[in-house]
Design a protein around this motif. Structure first.
Motif: not given
Lengths: 284, 284
Positions: B156-184
């Motif tokens: 529900p929070t994801l939907r409320e904020r309209g976060l896509t999977l790309e957005d979720v990964m962008a939030r993790g990119a500074d501390h998660d190596g896999n998220a960093a790959e997704w966004t680079s």
């Protein structure tokens, strides 16, 4: 034995996994396993062969001709440079997968699958030899036209004589361990599977023990083809000596690889055994 | 690099094979590999996880939602008792498979795949955490509602904020190596693949060397989660020291396993690297 801890996995999945568990199981003296490679035939060739086999295994789980499923599996298996990784395994797995997919994974059930094979299935079996070099014995003196090394060239003779794949296997049953399984309701395979289900510990360790039991029980027909029957009997005696002694089995594994002794038919039976125990719900 | 020695193998096949080659590659200090198991997480769990992942990988190669493909892959992967074998690998493979299946396996192409993700994909990503325990860091203080450990409760929070999977990964990119790959645009993965293609020898040996290079290059974010950032930096320094020295790498592998140091994010990157080199036609 009736629980199913992997509801998501189909017979084709279990067959592919059986190929992977077989090559991972160690020690399997003389064979590529998790700890040993041959010079030009390495672990990764078996991984690639297992994945490549998949379309054939899926056909085996479907309704089409069994021979086509086998030929397709062998063709896909051959998409790597190591050569013949799992020809014999696939020959055993294809009827077992068909039996499992039709709810008759039992000696009688797989015997029924075998009895349903046709001349077209036999022709596909011969065509499969064109995809990869397979070590085979000399053809029977009375039927040089049916030498499997002739591949598709043997098909007119098959048709002329009306030989089904079951008939072809029956002709090989006295000198080829895989053909003997085809014509006996997979007797040794089902017995080995019972042993694995009664055993304990990681399934790859159980399969390695099953390999030694199978090898001790009967000479490997690939060793007989490559080194003669006396040597094959000696190899079985050596296997019997190291049962229950993991260190001695490791030493034997090194020795057999160094001497070029490759009990590959017994490895085929081990893969088929792995398939049955997966279908029976062995925990992983 | 333009030859295709495995015309029969699809992107889903290559992705499954990448999972298998990754776990076979040895030494990969701290990870399960061909020579090493962890106590409750063994080689055969990875083999089973790879086969179980397949329906998800096939969906990734199709036209449906990418998040569903990932969730289906994770659900199938989890059909074994070892726990989380390849969650991170699948997170990286799914967009790469989609890119390959749509003829755009390049940094720009996979960035386009990522940019096409939706809020539904993000929801499926969260649901995937319900299938298996995944080691993750603390949620950001500003968004406890988006803790991945909440699984579907976070949707529900994801939907409320309209976060896509790309957005979720962008939030993790500074501390998660896999998220960093997704966004680079999978920058490190494509660079590592170039290294493997330029290297020589068995592909599993090349992948083990790529693992050490990746680990030396940047601290592993799973090690940072489990042991802190200083320890993660130390682990990378140790990896840098053993590059080019197979005996020292073996010793380090024993040490890391004994100490519970598991650079699992770097193993994820290695699996993704394997997929790219398979798609590029590396010989096997």
């Amino acid at each position: 034995m009736s629980d199913h801890p992997r509801p998501e996995l189909s017979p084709a999945d279990h067959a592919e996994l059986a190929l992977l568990l077989e090559v991972a199981a160690t020690p399997k003296p003389g064979n590529v396993d998790r700890r040993r490679d041959h010079d030009d035939l390495r672990f990764e060739h078996f991984l690639t062969g297992a994945v490549g086999s998949r379309p054939g295994l899926e056909r085996a789980a479907g309704n089409g001709p069994l021979g086509d499923a086998f030929e397709r599996g062998v063709r896909g298996m051959s998409q790597q440079s190591g050569g013949n990784t799992q020809f014999g395994c696939l020959l055993l797995l294809v009827p077992l997968v068909r039996a499992a997919a039709t709810d008759r994974l039992s000696p009688d059930g797989v015997a029924a699958v075998v009895s349903e094979t046709t001349v077209d299935d036999a022709a596909a079996f011969y065509r499969a030899f064109e995809h990869v070099d397979v070590a085979v014995g000399d053809p029977p003196a009375d039927a040089p036209a049916l030498d499997v090394r002739r591949g598709a060239d043997a098909v007119p003779t098959l048709r002329e004589r009306g030989l089904t794949l079951e008939d072809v296997m029956a002709r090989g049953a006295d000198h080829d361990g895989n053909a003997a399984e085809w014509t006996s309701g997979f007797e040794r395979t089902f017995a080995a599977a019972d042993g694995v289900l009664d055993d304990e510990g990681p399934v790859t360790d159980r399969l390695a023990r099953a390999f030694l039991e199978l090898l001790a029980e009967r000479p490997d027909t690939l060793v007989a083809v490559e080194h003669g029957e006396e040597r094959a009997r000696e190899v079985s005696r050596r296997a019997a000596e190291v049962r229950g002694n993991p260190d001695a089995a490791e030493t034997l594994a090194e020795e057999f690889v160094d001497d070029g002794i490759n009990p590959g038919t017994t490895a085929d039976l081990t893969a088929a055994t792995a398939f049955i125990v997966l279908e029976r719900g062995v925990s992983l």
